[in-house]
Structure formats: structure tokens, C-alpha cells
Design a protein around this motif. Structure first.
Motif, PDB file in Angstrom:
ATOM      1  N   ASP B 113       0.841  -1.193   0.000  1.00  0.00           N
ATOM      2  CA  ASP B 113       0.000   0.000   0.000  1.00  0.00           C
ATOM      3  C   ASP B 113       0.873   1.238   0.000  1.00  0.00           C
ATOM      4  N   THR B 114       0.416   2.244  -0.701  1.00  0.00           N
ATOM      5  CA  THR B 114       1.066   3.544  -0.579  1.00  0.00           C
ATOM      6  C   THR B 114       0.016   4.516  -0.101  1.00  0.00           C
ATOM      7  N   LYS B 115       0.375   5.320   0.880  1.00  0.00           N
ATOM      8  CA  LYS B 115      -0.599   6.266   1.416  1.00  0.00           C
ATOM      9  C   LYS B 115      -0.011   7.661   1.442  1.00  0.00           C
ATOM     10  N   VAL B 116      -0.877   8.613   1.241  1.00  0.00           N
ATOM     11  CA  VAL B 116      -0.510  10.013   1.420  1.00  0.00           C
ATOM     12  C   VAL B 116      -1.453  10.559   2.480  1.00  0.00           C
ATOM     13  N   ILE B 117      -0.891  11.032   3.577  1.00  0.00           N
ATOM     14  CA  ILE B 117      -1.717  11.431   4.722  1.00  0.00           C
ATOM     15  C   ILE B 117      -1.457  12.893   5.052  1.00  0.00           C
ATOM     16  N   LEU B 118      -2.516  13.658   5.136  1.00  0.00           N
ATOM     17  CA  LEU B 118      -2.372  15.054   5.545  1.00  0.00           C
ATOM     18  C   LEU B 118      -2.675  15.138   7.037  1.00  0.00           C
ATOM     19  N   VAL B 119      -1.682  15.618   7.803  1.00  0.00           N
ATOM     20  CA  VAL B 119      -1.856  15.726   9.251  1.00  0.00           C
ATOM     21  C   VAL B 119      -1.867  17.214   9.608  1.00  0.00           C
ATOM     22  N   GLU B 120      -2.945  17.641  10.234  1.00  0.00           N
ATOM     23  CA  GLU B 120      -3.021  19.042  10.646  1.00  0.00           C
ATOM     24  C   GLU B 120      -3.282  19.097  12.143  1.00  0.00           C
ATOM     25  N   ASN B 121      -2.517  19.910  12.834  1.00  0.00           N
ATOM     26  CA  ASN B 121      -2.613  20.030  14.288  1.00  0.00           C
ATOM     27  C   ASN B 121      -2.614  18.663  14.973  1.00  0.00           C
ATOM     28  N   GLY B 122      -1.775  17.779  14.483  1.00  0.00           N
ATOM     29  CA  GLY B 122      -1.624  16.474  15.118  1.00  0.00           C
ATOM     30  C   GLY B 122      -2.688  15.454  14.754  1.00  0.00           C
ATOM     31  N   LEU B 123      -3.657  15.854  13.933  1.00  0.00           N
ATOM     32  CA  LEU B 123      -4.728  14.910  13.583  1.00  0.00           C
ATOM     33  C   LEU B 123      -4.772  14.678  12.077  1.00  0.00           C
ATOM     34  N   VAL B 124      -5.145  13.461  11.702  1.00  0.00           N
ATOM     35  CA  VAL B 124      -5.299  13.152  10.274  1.00  0.00           C
ATOM     36  C   VAL B 124      -6.485  13.954   9.744  1.00  0.00           C
ATOM     37  N   SER B 125      -6.262  14.760   8.710  1.00  0.00           N
ATOM     38  CA  SER B 125      -7.436  15.450   8.179  1.00  0.00           C
ATOM     39  C   SER B 125      -7.814  14.948   6.793  1.00  0.00           C
ATOM     40  N   ASP B 126      -6.935  14.202   6.155  1.00  0.00           N
ATOM     41  CA  ASP B 126      -7.282  13.627   4.854  1.00  0.00           C
ATOM     42  C   ASP B 126      -6.248  12.558   4.507  1.00  0.00           C
ATOM     43  N   PHE B 127      -6.644  11.550   3.768  1.00  0.00           N
ATOM     44  CA  PHE B 127      -5.659  10.573   3.310  1.00  0.00           C
ATOM     45  C   PHE B 127      -6.111   9.934   2.018  1.00  0.00           C
ATOM     46  N   LEU B 128      -5.160   9.423   1.284  1.00  0.00           N
ATOM     47  CA  LEU B 128      -5.448   8.666   0.062  1.00  0.00           C
ATOM     48  C   LEU B 128      -4.617   7.404   0.098  1.00  0.00           C
ATOM     49  N   MET B 129      -5.162   6.332  -0.430  1.00  0.00           N
ATOM     50  CA  MET B 129      -4.387   5.095  -0.563  1.00  0.00           C
ATOM     51  C   MET B 129      -4.447   4.658  -2.010  1.00  0.00           C
ATOM     52  N   ALA B 205       3.899  10.503  -6.898  1.00  0.00           N
ATOM     53  CA  ALA B 205       3.737  11.958  -6.983  1.00  0.00           C
ATOM     54  C   ALA B 205       2.345  12.313  -7.501  1.00  0.00           C
ATOM     55  N   THR B 206       1.847  11.531  -8.475  1.00  0.00           N
ATOM     56  CA  THR B 206       0.501  11.794  -8.997  1.00  0.00           C
ATOM     57  C   THR B 206      -0.534  11.641  -7.884  1.00  0.00           C
ATOM     58  N   MET B 207      -0.326  10.612  -7.065  1.00  0.00           N
ATOM     59  CA  MET B 207      -1.240  10.402  -5.939  1.00  0.00           C
ATOM     60  C   MET B 207      -1.188  11.594  -4.982  1.00  0.00           C
ATOM     61  N   CYS B 208       0.025  12.078  -4.729  1.00  0.00           N
ATOM     62  CA  CYS B 208       0.190  13.227  -3.823  1.00  0.00           C
ATOM     63  C   CYS B 208      -0.571  14.436  -4.347  1.00  0.00           C
ATOM     64  N   LYS B 209      -0.516  14.616  -5.663  1.00  0.00           N
ATOM     65  CA  LYS B 209      -1.121  15.822  -6.242  1.00  0.00           C
ATOM     66  C   LYS B 209      -2.637  15.780  -6.223  1.00  0.00           C
ATOM     67  N   ARG B 210      -3.195  14.606  -5.944  1.00  0.00           N
ATOM     68  CA  ARG B 210      -4.660  14.523  -5.832  1.00  0.00           C
ATOM     69  C   ARG B 210      -5.130  15.072  -4.494  1.00  0.00           C
ATOM     70  N   GLN B 211      -4.191  15.450  -3.665  1.00  0.00           N
ATOM     71  CA  GLN B 211      -4.551  15.900  -2.328  1.00  0.00           C
ATOM     72  C   GLN B 211      -3.888  17.238  -2.048  1.00  0.00           C
ATOM     73  N   ARG B 212      -4.489  17.990  -1.124  1.00  0.00           N
ATOM     74  CA  ARG B 212      -3.856  19.222  -0.668  1.00  0.00           C
ATOM     75  C   ARG B 212      -2.598  18.830   0.086  1.00  0.00           C
ATOM     76  N   LEU B 213      -1.457  19.420  -0.279  1.00  0.00           N
ATOM     77  CA  LEU B 213      -0.208  19.048   0.376  1.00  0.00           C
ATOM     78  C   LEU B 213       0.219  20.131   1.356  1.00  0.00           C
ATOM     79  N   ALA B 214       0.770  19.713   2.491  1.00  0.00           N
ATOM     80  CA  ALA B 214       1.302  20.677   3.450  1.00  0.00           C
ATOM     81  C   ALA B 214       2.645  21.187   2.935  1.00  0.00           C
TER      82      ALA B 214
END
Lengths: 384, 274
Positions: B113-129, B205-214
Motif C-alpha cells: 500500500d502507498t498512502k498520502v496522509i495530511l496531518v493538521e494540528n496532530g490529527l489526520v485530516s485527509d488521506f489517500l491510498m 507523486a501523482t497520488m500526492c497531487k490529488r490531495q492538498r499538500l502541506a
């Protein structure tokens, strides 16, 4: 997890019970028309003295048969429905005198050409845009009249406007009963499971007497309200309230809806064609019947419509009313319109409504069961 | 002494991290998962026991650790006090490993599995697998490395020395045929390896771009110690991607942190009861 009623009937049980009931009706000469979509105005079918039966397949079993003629990379609902038709394994298809299809998505409309070789399939041409409104309503109205004429020809009958108006009133009453039941999802803390709501609405298609259906919904609504008043009211729940949107989810009900609730979420709202959104708008009971039907049905918020702003307006309103904490969107494999629109849904849900969103693309197989559970688990962990 | 143990059983490797009462990481180790995650879990319990960490009460010892399991084999850890998904754990672990920021994007390239996880203020706010397909995962690299008869580390060494040739197939099976035809054409192993790694970087990288990146992006999981891969990702994302030699333990550390929280909650509850 909200408990299921003692007399809970699974979808498969209801489907099975329906076979026998329908066979009895057929033996008595009952007219039966197969349909695939909530865009088809079933009022006309009732007005023709016929029973509409839904033919959208939820099972993985007929897919290999469907794939002998359809591409593999196609929506599982289409492959399964066609597979059932081809193998004559679906009694509902078998009992249908005529099938009414519609040009909603590309996969379905081309499949209907093949289905027509097995059983006569009348395809209504649905405008894929509501704009300009007048033209869209006029076009759909003329298709509705074409369906009426087709039914008249097919059964050698005349359908009067009075019969249509009566069917409209009856269907509106049913919509109210459905809607009131589904609005139980607004209760806080929840008092019934979303798995039950989804199963009951889908399985209600196997109860052929519309009055029986209405009674069954009214009865369950009273039961749940009583349970809430006596046992749930005033209590708090830390289970996140989930809305499920996207494609019809009957074929992934166990893999997805059940899992959400097992992992600690409460599904309070199912915003799909089988859910509340198609029940909310009623058909005008006065004025021209065909215009009234066209107006109601063209406003169904399926992703085949472009642009599709009403879907977002409706979704936003429902999310507020049902106090939704998280949105799970179900995309059936190769459903291009919902899959493309998912980008906008995510944007709308997260940016406009500030609510977390999870999109899942899946099919009827069990192959991704573990992966789906991990995604749902992580999503629920994120909400709690 | 009470310990908090995180066990992250992935498809390829099982990672273990142990925290003490102060939350300091006092131990971590990795073993191959092998064919059965259940066997791996049993083996881990023995290894921990040798270190004086007892996951269960026995005749001689009292249980002295809370265990949280994660990863695809999390359910195989029967002695775990809690199971948490790897997404939540990687997010937590990355917070500990990389300096705390308001928002951080975590890229975890795992075995299946490859995951891209956006963590904001210590909490997961979005992820893609990644979807049910091995493209863009460690498995893709593993299969191609086998074909080139090298191990994964050698694969990266070869890749550094080569010029990437395009691998266009996304499906691992078809991409392997593509590699086979390159081998038949007599292309160099370096160029093929380079092409394989580039294809994984592109897919991730394509997967990353599907999400808002920090603004801050970090790489965790099995490839985290690999600066070359992090550089490829940085290049494709136009943003620095940080890596760390400890990044493969992010999931296990996150699980151990969850165990510690669980312990704190339990002692609070006990205090309330008394």
C-alpha cells in the motif's frame, strides 16, 4: 451499533420472498414492467395497471456471464444486470413483460441494445442537462408521453389522465412514508442503523402492493420513534454520524455500509438514487400530468446530469439537517460520471461544509474487503 | 516499569517500537513478516520477552506493556490491547520523528500500500491510498529487482547510475513484460532500474497531487531511509521531501504512542473509580 429489528429481513430474503409473490401475481395475469432507474416515472406503469420491478442487480454471481459480451472494465451493476438477463437467472427479469431503460449513462444505454435481443427493451431518451430548463422539461415530457403510448400499444389499453393522476397521488403518499422513515436518521442520538435503512428501502421493491409498502414504512417509523423516545432520547453518542453518497450501493451493502457501522460509525443518511433525495420532491397533483412528471423527474440529482448544481445544494441542506460528521462516497468501478464528479463533491464537502470526506472506488467482489476496511477504519479514527 | 509497545505488521516487514513511561523510544527492531503474520506476531512476543517486556501474564512474569498493533497484519496480533489502522499510526509516528509542524504531509510507500496522509494540528485530516494494484508500491520495485536479479538496495544503486528509460505500464505484471523486453533489447541494468524507480516516483507523486499538500512533506515506510527516492519525489512535487533513517518505524512508533495514551486513559479511569 444500532440493533436491527427482530423481524429484520435481509435484502436476499426479501428478494426471495418476492419471487413467489410475483409468480402468484403473474399467474393471475398481473402486468409487470422491468425498470432500471429512478428516472423512469413509475406512475405511468401503475396507471397501466402494471407493477414496476427494479432490475438493477446487486449480486456478483452473474458478472462472469455478463462479461462474456460486455467489457470487464465496466460498472458491476450493468454487468450483473445484463448477466442476469442473459442467464435467465433473475425471476424479475423473466417475469417482466417489457423492460424500460433510459439513456442515463453510456454503459447502460449501450447495454440496453444488447438486452433488447433478449427481451423487448424500450429506451427513454433522458436529456443529460437541465439547461435550458424549458427545453429539458419539454424534451423529457415528450419522452414520458412516448412511454405512455408504448405502454398503451404494448398492452392494447388506453391510459387516461385520471389514472395517471391517481397514480401520482398514490406515489406521493408513498414518497411521504419513505421520506418520514428516512428522516429518522436525523434523530440524535441515532435510533436505527443505516444498514437497515438501505436494506429496507431497496428491499421494499419486492413488496408489490404500494399500500403494503406504505404501511410497512409507517409501522417501522412508529416503532423507531417509540424506541427513541423511551430508550435513546437525552443520551449522548460519540459515534460519528456518516452520510453515504455516490453510486447505488446495494451491491456493496455488506462490504461497505455494514463495515462502517461495525467499525464505530452511524450511517444517518444515504444520499443515493435509492435514498431520501428522490423522495423529497413530490409530483404536482394539479395541472398537466406530463409536465408535472417531467418537472419532478428531471430534477433527480444523478451525476449523469451536467452541470449538476442541484446535487450539491441538496447535499448541503441534508448534511446540515442530519448533522453529518463525515461523508463516504461510493463509486462503482468505471462509473465515469460519479467518479469525475467526486472531485467536486470532495471539494464541496471539505471546503464549503468543512466536513471530512472519503471516496472509495470498488465493485461487487470481495477482493478489496481488507483494504476497504482499513480505509474506513482510518476514516472513522480520524473523525473520533 | 511499564512499557508501551507498537507493532506494525506490514506485508513485507514487521516493525516494533517500545516507549518507556516518559514516552522516550527505548527500543525498535524489524523482522521479516514471512508467510504468516500470526507466526510473526508470536515471534515478536518471544523477542520482546527476551528483552524483559512481557505482552501477557505468565507464571513467572506479569504483563508489563500495553500493545497496540497496526498494519495489514494488525488483527493477527492476538495479544494486542488495541488495533489501530496504519494511517492513524503513521501520522502520529511522523509527528514524533520529524519536528512538529502545524501541518505535515506524510508519504508512506509500503510493501503493498502507498498512502498520502495530511496531518493538521496532530490529527489526520485527509488521506489517500493506492487502489487495489501494486503500481507505486514497494512490491513493484521488489518484482522488478527480482527480474534484474538484484536486491532492493542494489536496485537503487543501479538506478542512481542510470538514465531512466520509460516504463509506461502501470500494472506490475505488464511492466515486468516491458522490463523483459528491455532486457532482451540489451538495455543496461542501470537504465532499466532507473526507469523502474522513476515510474514508482511518478505514480506516488501523482497520488500526492490529488490531495492538498502541506508545506512540509515527509517520507515514511520502507523507503524512508532512501535519500535518492526522496530526491526524486522532491523533484516531481517541486517541494522538498524529508526522509529519515528511522522513517520505517513511523507506524510502530505511532502505535506505541497510541498504547501510551491508552495507558494514561486507563489510569485516569482507575483514579476516577477510586
Amino acid at each position: 451499533m444500532q440493533k436491527l429489528p427482530d423481524n429484520f429481513e435481509t435484502y436476499d430474503e426479501a428478494r426471495q420472498r418476492g419471487f413467489l409473490a410475483l409468480k402468484e401475481l403473474k399467474d393471475k395475469g398481473q402486468r409487470v414492467v422491468g425498470i432500471f432507474c429512478s428516472y423512469v416515472p413509475t406512475e405511468l406503469i401503475y396507471a397501466a395497471g402494471a407493477i414496476p420491478v427494479g432490475l438493477c442487480a446487486n449480486s456478483e454471481e452473474p458478472i462472469p456471464a455478463g462479461e462474456t459480451r460486455l467489457p470487464r472494465n465496466l460498472c458491476p451493476l450493468i454487468k450483473a444486470s445484463y448477466g442476469f438477463a442473459l442467464t435467465e437467472k433473475c425471476p424479475y427479469f423473466y417475469f417482466s413483460d417489457l423492460v424500460v431503460g433510459e439513456t442515463t449513462c453510456d454503459g447502460k444505454k449501450k447495454m440496453f441494445e444488447l438486452m433488447n435481443e433478449i427481451k423487448e427493451t424500450f429506451v427513454m431518451s433522458l436529456p443529460n442537462s437541465r439547461e435550458p430548463r424549458e427545453a429539458a422539461v419539454a424534451a423529457w415530457r415528450s419522452e414520458i408521453i412516448r412511454l405512455k403510448e408504448k405502454l398503451e400499444d404494448f398492452y392494447h389499453i388506453t391510459i387516461t389522465e385520471d389514472q395517471i393522476r391517481e397514480a401520482i397521488r398514490l406515489k406521493n403518499r408513498e414518497r411521504v412514508a419513505f421520506q418520514t422513515y428516512l428522516e429518522l436518521g436525523k434523530l440524535d442520538p441515532p435510533a436505527l442503523s443505516g444498514y437497515e435503512m438501505g436494506t429496507k428501502t431497496d428491499a421494499s421493491a419486492f413488496t408489490f402492493d404500494i399500500n403494503d409498502r406504505i404501511r410497512s414504512f409507517e409501522e417501522r417509523t412508529r416503532e423507531v420513534l417509540h424506541y427513541w423516545e423511551t430508550e435513546r432520547k437525552g443520551k449522548t453518542s460519540d459515534r460519528p454520524r456518516i452520510m453515504v453518497t455516490g453510486c447505488p450501493n446495494g451491491g456493496v451493502r455488506d462490504k461497505l455500509l455494514k463495515t462502517i457501522e461495525e467499525l464505530g460509525g452511524d450511517i444517518v443518511l444515504i444520499d443515493t438514487c435509492g435514498g431520501i433525495r428522490t423522495q423529497m420532491q413530490k409530483v404536482e397533483e394539479t395541472g398537466d400530468v406530463y409536465t408535472a412528471l417531467a418537472e419532478k423527474y428531471i430534477d433527480i440529482t444523478c451525476s449523469v446530469m451536467s452541470p449538476n448544481a442541484p446535487r450539491f445544494e441538496m447535499m448541503g441542506k441534508l448534511m446540515d439537517e442530519f448533522q453529518v460528521d463525515g461523508v463516504v462516497e461510493v463509486i462503482l468501478q468505471a462509473c465515469h460520471t460519479f467518479n469525475v464528479e467526486a472531485y467536486n463533491v470532495k471539494r464541496y464537502v471539505t471546503e464549503q461544509k468543512g466536513v471530512p470526506y472519503l471516496g472509495l472506488e470498488t465493485d461487487y467482489s470481495q477482493a478489496d474487503k481488507g483494504q476497504i476496511a482499513t480505509r474506513l477504519g482510518a476514516f472513522l479514527e480520524m473523525l473520533s | 516499569m511499564m512499557y508501551y509497545t507498537g507493532i506494525d505488521i506490514g506485508s513485507t516487514a514487521a516493525k516494533i517500537a517500545v516507549l518507556d513511561e516518559t514516552g522516550a523510544a527505548i527500543d525498535r527492531f524489524v523482522i521479516p513478516t514471512g508467510w504468516s503474520s500470526r507466526m510473526a506476531a508470536k515471534h515478536i512476543a518471544e523477542l520482546l520477552e527476551n528483552k524483559g517486556i512481557y505482552v501477557q501474564d505468565t507464571e513467572e512474569h506479569e504483563k508489563n506493556t500495553l500493545v497496540v498493533s497496526t498494519g495489514y497484519g494488525r488483527e493477527a496480533v492476538e495479544f494486542a490491547d488495541k488495533q489501530v489502522t496504519e494511517i492513524t499510526c503513521h501520522a502520529k509516528g511522523a509527528q514524533l520523528l520529524f519536528q512538529k509542524e502545524k501541518a505535515v504531509s506524510v508519504i508512506d510507500v509500503g510493501g503493498q500500500d502507498t498512502k498520502v496522509i495530511l496531518v493538521e494540528n496532530g490529527l489526520v485530516s485527509d488521506f489517500l491510498m493506492n487502489d487495489k494494484c501494486a503500481a507505486g508500491t514497494g512490491k513493484f520495485i521488489e518484482v522488478m529487482a527480482n527480474r534484474l536479479n538484484v536486491d532492493i538496495e542494489e536496485m537503487f544503486e543501479l538506478a542512481k547510475a542510470g538514465e531512466p528509460i520509460p516504463i509506461s505500464a502501470l500494472c506490475t505484471v505488464f511492466a515486468e513484460s516491458e522490463v523483459i523486453s528491455y532486457i532482451a533489447e540489451g538495455r543496461s541494468r542501470e537504465d532499466i532500474a532507473s526507469g523502474v524507480i522513476a515510474s514508482v516516483a511518478n505514480k506516488v507523486a501523482t497520488m500526492c497531487k490529488r490531495q492538498r499538500l502541506a508545506e512540509k512533506i515527509v517520507l515514511t515506510g520502507g523507503l524512508s531511509s532512501n535519500s535518492y527516492f526522496a530526491a526524486l519525489l522532491s523533484d516531481r512535487l517541486g517541494q522538498p521531501v524529508e526522509n529519515s533513517s528511522e522513517g520505517r518505524y513511523a507506524g510502530a512508533l505511532g502505535a506505541a504512542m497510541t498504547a501510551k495514551k491508552l495507558g494514561e486513559r486507563r489510569s485516569r479511569q482507575r483514579a476516577q473509580v477510586q
